[in-house]
Design a protein around this motif. Structure first.
Motif, mmCIF file in Angstrom:
data_model
loop_
_atom_site.group_PDB
_atom_site.id
_atom_site.type_symbol
_atom_site.label_atom_id
_atom_site.label_comp_id
_atom_site.label_asym_id
_atom_site.label_seq_id
_atom_site.Cartn_x
_atom_site.Cartn_y
_atom_site.Cartn_z
ATOM 1 N N HIS A 123 0.850 -1.198 0.000
ATOM 2 C CA HIS A 123 0.000 0.000 0.000
ATOM 3 C C HIS A 123 0.888 1.252 0.000
ATOM 4 O O HIS A 123 0.684 2.187 0.773
ATOM 5 N N ASP A 124 1.901 1.203 -0.890
ATOM 6 C CA ASP A 124 2.933 2.241 -0.970
ATOM 7 C C ASP A 124 2.737 3.046 -2.259
ATOM 8 O O ASP A 124 3.137 2.619 -3.342
ATOM 9 N N ARG A 125 2.135 4.206 -2.111
ATOM 10 C CA ARG A 125 1.811 5.049 -3.259
ATOM 11 C C ARG A 125 3.073 5.507 -4.003
ATOM 12 O O ARG A 125 3.089 5.568 -5.229
ATOM 13 N N GLU A 126 4.148 5.843 -3.266
ATOM 14 C CA GLU A 126 5.394 6.281 -3.910
ATOM 15 C C GLU A 126 6.008 5.155 -4.729
ATOM 16 O O GLU A 126 6.488 5.386 -5.841
ATOM 17 N N ALA A 127 6.005 3.938 -4.192
ATOM 18 C CA ALA A 127 6.529 2.794 -4.948
ATOM 19 C C ALA A 127 5.686 2.557 -6.197
ATOM 20 O O ALA A 127 6.224 2.228 -7.262
ATOM 21 N N LEU A 128 4.381 2.742 -6.075
ATOM 22 C CA LEU A 128 3.507 2.583 -7.238
ATOM 23 C C LEU A 128 3.836 3.631 -8.296
ATOM 24 O O LEU A 128 3.937 3.308 -9.487
ATOM 25 N N GLU A 129 4.040 4.879 -7.868
ATOM 26 C CA GLU A 129 4.386 5.943 -8.813
ATOM 27 C C GLU A 129 5.712 5.655 -9.517
ATOM 28 O O GLU A 129 5.867 5.991 -10.682
#
Length: 162
Positions: free
Chosen positions: A36-42
């Motif tokens: 649930h890591d938005r930065e990793a997803l980006e």
């Protein structure tokens, strides 16, 4: 030209096996959703976008593997569970319009309504990539701890452990 070489002169020969970059992109998308890591997803989206169709194909293989794994372990997992899990997994990870498209497309897909799912993707393979990555994260975390999930997906994908 051999029977296996169907490309035209000057065109690259399509690789029968997904490239390491494609496999890494698929696993990175799943890992970002699992954490649930938005930065990793980006960080994971741009390389995945470069090979979106191939990443979707790799994610389909991972989804099939994880679905089979859930069946083998006896974990109860119904279509309604996957709809709720995908919606929960993408919540606040994506811009609202993409979150809606992914959740709605997955709901239609899980009910076997592929034409409806296609309408919600607007023909964008990255909607499918997000949908499948979120599903893999959700179903994978039903049978694996996070580190074990990512390690297993790397092994299944033929990637070196990081």
């Amino acid at each position: 030209m051999s029977a296996d070489d169907s490309s035209q002169p000057g065109e690259p020969n399509p690789s029968p096996e997904p490239s390491e970059e494609v496999e890494r992109s698929a696993v990175d998308l799943v890992a970002a959703y699992a954490d649930h890591d938005r930065e990793a997803l980006e960080r994971a989206v741009p390389p995945a976008t470069d090979h979106a169709d191939a990443v979707v194909s790799a994610l389909k293989v991972l989804a099939a593997f994880l679905s089979r794994r859930v069946q083998e372990t006896g974990v109860m997992w119904k279509p309604a569970d996957s709809r709720e899990a995908v919606a929960r997994t993408v919540a606040e990870m994506l811009p609202p319009e993409l979150e809606f498209a992914v959740s709605t497309a997955w709901e239609a897909h899980s009910l076997g309504e592929e034409e409806v799912a296609e309408r919600f993707t607007l023909g964008d393979p990255m909607v499918y990539a997000h949908m499948l990555a979120a599903f893999c994260a959700a179903i994978g975390l039903a049978v694996y701890k996070r580190a074990e999930l990512v390690s297993t997906l790397r092994q299944v994908s033929g990637l070196e452990e990081e």
